[in-house]
Design an enzyme around this catalytic site. Structure first.
Site, mmCIF file in Angstrom:
data_model
loop_
_atom_site.group_PDB
_atom_site.id
_atom_site.type_symbol
_atom_site.label_atom_id
_atom_site.label_comp_id
_atom_site.label_asym_id
_atom_site.label_seq_id
_atom_site.Cartn_x
_atom_site.Cartn_y
_atom_site.Cartn_z
ATOM 1 N N ASP A 67 0.734 -1.104 -0.053
ATOM 2 C CA ASP A 67 -0.198 -0.038 -0.148
ATOM 3 C C ASP A 67 0.888 1.431 0.024
ATOM 4 O O ASP A 67 2.296 1.177 0.029
ATOM 5 C CB ASP A 67 -0.881 0.026 1.189
ATOM 6 C CG ASP A 67 -0.301 -0.261 2.679
ATOM 7 O OD1 ASP A 67 1.129 -0.230 2.499
ATOM 8 O OD2 ASP A 67 -0.754 -0.560 3.573
ATOM 9 N N ASN A 135 -7.324 -0.232 13.924
ATOM 10 C CA ASN A 135 -8.814 -0.150 13.283
ATOM 11 C C ASN A 135 -9.172 -1.340 12.667
ATOM 12 O O ASN A 135 -10.319 -1.650 12.015
ATOM 13 C CB ASN A 135 -9.074 1.087 12.528
ATOM 14 C CG ASN A 135 -8.370 0.992 11.389
ATOM 15 O OD1 ASN A 135 -7.754 0.301 10.807
ATOM 16 N ND2 ASN A 135 -8.788 1.952 10.389
ATOM 17 N N HIS A 137 -7.634 -2.765 9.681
ATOM 18 C CA HIS A 137 -7.585 -2.740 8.723
ATOM 19 C C HIS A 137 -6.410 -3.697 8.085
ATOM 20 O O HIS A 137 -5.486 -4.090 9.149
ATOM 21 C CB HIS A 137 -7.335 -1.372 7.752
ATOM 22 C CG HIS A 137 -6.091 -0.724 8.242
ATOM 23 N ND1 HIS A 137 -5.841 0.469 8.249
ATOM 24 C CD2 HIS A 137 -4.758 -1.189 8.698
ATOM 25 C CE1 HIS A 137 -4.547 0.811 8.633
ATOM 26 N NE2 HIS A 137 -3.887 -0.126 9.094
ATOM 27 N N GLU A 142 -9.992 -0.419 4.542
ATOM 28 C CA GLU A 142 -10.321 0.508 5.746
ATOM 29 C C GLU A 142 -11.843 -0.200 6.012
ATOM 30 O O GLU A 142 -12.574 -0.775 5.415
ATOM 31 C CB GLU A 142 -10.659 1.829 5.601
ATOM 32 C CG GLU A 142 -9.247 2.577 5.356
ATOM 33 C CD GLU A 142 -8.232 2.812 6.616
ATOM 34 O OE1 GLU A 142 -8.079 1.881 7.348
ATOM 35 O OE2 GLU A 142 -8.186 3.929 6.797
#
Length: 234
Positions: A67, A135, A137, A142
């Site tokens: 990413d 979170n 991810h 996301e």
């Protein structure tokens, strides 16, 4: 999912490095997806030391970037590109043609996503190294109402926008491999490190698959090696 609990970060890093090292020995032209951040850093150092110790030939391995932050020049110290060059590619003298990367220019990123997807269809991942986001991810996939299977641009949630790597720089978008490309890897090495991951780890261990917790989709893969620190798991 095979789960190994370690007492120290050094142990986590060594175990993960051994798995990658053995995989490269068995298939010297494998395609390995590289994550960034604190979790895999020790793994990379151990792997580099192991490769150099036995002079392992890695000239045919393809290393794929997982990413990137959109809008930062690739030479910005906060980019995933800079991280991988500093902690992995340059210490191993990896040739540019062995690194499947992508720019993060907002003007061309959609086309690059298509290019990356096509290349991974031609040469799928053998190994994907992942960390658990605070979170939940995976890469920059996301939490949300839905997930996109292929490489794509994503709006970062508030927690990702304050990621330590960004060093307070304002970034609102990222680009990431999609869940299809990640789950299409033959093997996933999943590193869980950091006491601040405890809550999301406990949620993951409920084995409830949801787009609000992208990491939960790893329960659908039949070859995941999770290595987790004891202070997270207990």
């Amino acid at each position: 999912m095979k789960i190994t609990i370690t007492d120290t970060y050094e142990e986590l890093s060594a175990l993960a490095a051994i798995q990658l090292f053995e995989a490269v020995k068995q298939k010297n032209d494998l395609n390995c997806c590289l994550a960034t951040g604190a979790s895999p850093m020790g793994m990379y150092k151990n792997f580099i030391d192991m490769v150099k110790q036995v002079n392992l030939n890695i000239d045919h391995v393809l290393w794929t970037k997982l990413d990137e932050w959109v809008g930062l020049p690739l030479d910005n110290p906060s980019t995933c590109e800079s991280f991988l060059k500093t902690y992995f590619l340059e210490p191993l003298d990896i040739k540019s043609e062995q690194f499947l990367s992508f720019q993060a220019d907002p003007n061309t990123i959609q086309q690059e996503c298509e290019t990356i997807h096509n290349k991974l269809n031609e040469r799928p991942l053998d190994i994907c190294i992942l960390g658990l986001g605070k979170n939940g991810h995976l890469g920059l996939n996301e939490p949300g109402e839905y997930l996109i299977p292929n490489a794509h641009v994503v709006q970062l949630d508030a927690l990702s926008q304050t990621h330590d790597m960004l060093n307070h720089q304002v970034v609102t978008q990222g680009v990431t491999l999609g869940l299809y490309e990640i789950l299409n890897a033959k093997k996933i090495i999943f590193l869980v490190n950091g006491a601040d991951k405890k809550a999301v780890y406990q949620k993951l261990m409920k084995k409830e698959i949801s787009t609000t917790l992208p990491a939960s989709f790893l329960w659908l893969h039949d070859n995941v090696e999770m290595i987790v620190m004891r202070d997270v798991a207990e």
